[in-house]
Design a protein around this motif. Sequence first.
Motif, PDB file in Angstrom:
ATOM      1  N   GLN A  85       6.426  -1.029  -5.989  1.00 29.78           N
ATOM      2  CA  GLN A  85       7.319  -1.735  -5.146  1.00 29.78           C
ATOM      3  C   GLN A  85       6.441  -3.066  -4.789  1.00 29.78           C
ATOM      4  O   GLN A  85       5.439  -3.328  -4.851  1.00 29.78           O
ATOM      5  CB  GLN A  85       7.410  -1.033  -3.705  1.00 29.78           C
ATOM      6  CG  GLN A  85       6.029  -0.215  -3.211  1.00 29.78           C
ATOM      7  CD  GLN A  85       5.851   1.234  -3.640  1.00 29.78           C
ATOM      8  OE1 GLN A  85       5.999   1.348  -4.902  1.00 29.78           O
ATOM      9  NE2 GLN A  85       5.770   1.964  -2.676  1.00 29.78           N
TER      10      GLN A  85
ATOM     11  N   MET B 101       9.622   3.031  -4.754  1.00 32.38           N
ATOM     12  CA  MET B 101       9.921   1.745  -5.115  1.00 32.38           C
ATOM     13  C   MET B 101      11.385   1.336  -4.743  1.00 32.38           C
ATOM     14  O   MET B 101      11.886   0.638  -3.937  1.00 32.38           O
ATOM     15  CB  MET B 101      10.110   1.328  -6.870  1.00 32.38           C
ATOM     16  CG  MET B 101       8.697   0.968  -7.128  1.00 32.38           C
ATOM     17  SD  MET B 101       8.735   0.973  -9.026  1.00 32.38           S
ATOM     18  CE  MET B 101       9.831   0.006  -9.397  1.00 32.38           C
ATOM     19  N   LYS B 105      13.004  -0.606  -1.235  1.00 33.68           N
ATOM     20  CA  LYS B 105      14.152  -1.412  -1.388  1.00 33.68           C
ATOM     21  C   LYS B 105      15.155  -0.963   0.002  1.00 33.68           C
ATOM     22  O   LYS B 105      15.963  -1.986   0.231  1.00 33.68           O
ATOM     23  CB  LYS B 105      14.981  -1.287  -2.684  1.00 33.68           C
ATOM     24  CG  LYS B 105      14.158  -2.149  -3.726  1.00 33.68           C
ATOM     25  CD  LYS B 105      14.870  -1.896  -5.004  1.00 33.68           C
ATOM     26  CE  LYS B 105      14.142  -2.754  -6.235  1.00 33.68           C
ATOM     27  NZ  LYS B 105      14.420  -2.260  -7.420  1.00 33.68           N
ATOM     28  N   HIS B 109       8.779   2.250   3.663  1.00 32.23           N
ATOM     29  CA  HIS B 109       7.493   2.069   2.838  1.00 32.23           C
ATOM     30  C   HIS B 109       6.797   3.244   2.899  1.00 32.23           C
ATOM     31  O   HIS B 109       6.290   3.692   3.956  1.00 32.23           O
ATOM     32  CB  HIS B 109       6.824   0.661   3.293  1.00 32.23           C
ATOM     33  CG  HIS B 109       7.638  -0.421   3.315  1.00 32.23           C
ATOM     34  ND1 HIS B 109       8.057  -1.002   2.182  1.00 32.23           N
ATOM     35  CD2 HIS B 109       8.355  -1.123   4.332  1.00 32.23           C
ATOM     36  CE1 HIS B 109       8.863  -2.126   2.359  1.00 32.23           C
ATOM     37  NE2 HIS B 109       9.135  -1.981   3.734  1.00 32.23           N
TER      38      HIS B 109
END
Lengths: 119, 170
Positions: A85, B101, B105, B109
């Motif tokens: 991320q 991930m 988005k 988190h």
Amino acid sequence: MARILVADDAMFMRETIKKALLAGKHEVVGEADNGRTAVQQFKRTNPDLVLMDITMPQQDGLSAMTEILQGSPEARIVICSALGQEEKVMEAMAAGARDYVTKPFNADQLLAAVARALE
Amino acid sequence: MKVEYINHFLDAGVRVIVQLIGGEVELGQIAVRTAIFTTQQVSIAVGITGQLSGLVIYGMSQVTATKIASAIIGAQHVSFDAMAASAIGELGNIISGNATMLLAKSGLHCNITPPSVIRGINVEIATAMPALVIPLYSKCGKIEVNVALAESPTPPAVGVPTAEASPAYA
């Protein structure tokens, strides 16, 4: 050819990375399966580059990288992690990583990141 | 638990399995379990922390685990040895990492813990929430994805008094 330390808690991943590095004519000078051992191995082997996982037991890779860079600000460290991320990549780069490779990766992607970090 | 949470793990699972093993992956029927426990011979448990917290377990038969390990390693493994277990653990690590991930988005988190490979069925793992379960059918066999996640309590802002003393935020 560079002398490289590989830190990843997965034996399979260390072997995969070692095969790729050897194919790229690099030398693996040490291995670590957690961040604490990575810091110790860095001091012992003084490698040209460290390939560092993030999610590891005892001490994570970002913490180990910070500790290594505190003692050796010139150390070259490339993060190899399943965590890709944006904020994690930015955190690692801000903390001093030379490059960041997200798993799964292939040998070409890994060797390209190693080459960039060694420039 | 919101179904969208498991969707991120399924999307990541399909992508990673196709990339590491090859072939196609099909989704099975969703089910709910009131407790999370291992129903397969080999299970990979990965903890999730951050804005979501809980556990994800990837379960499979030993035959499937050995086939997957052989495909990932690139060499035939006839037994589920330490290297095969490491490869299977890394599969769970990579799927979970890629799922975070996708969660990021969506504004969630999270981090993951190192994977644990569990061998044996009916190992009950205490969680305070039910699990959503979806099987993924790969060319190496069925992988059962168990997701038990809940939104983490939001910590109070610094300096804001709370009704109860909370040592965690003291």
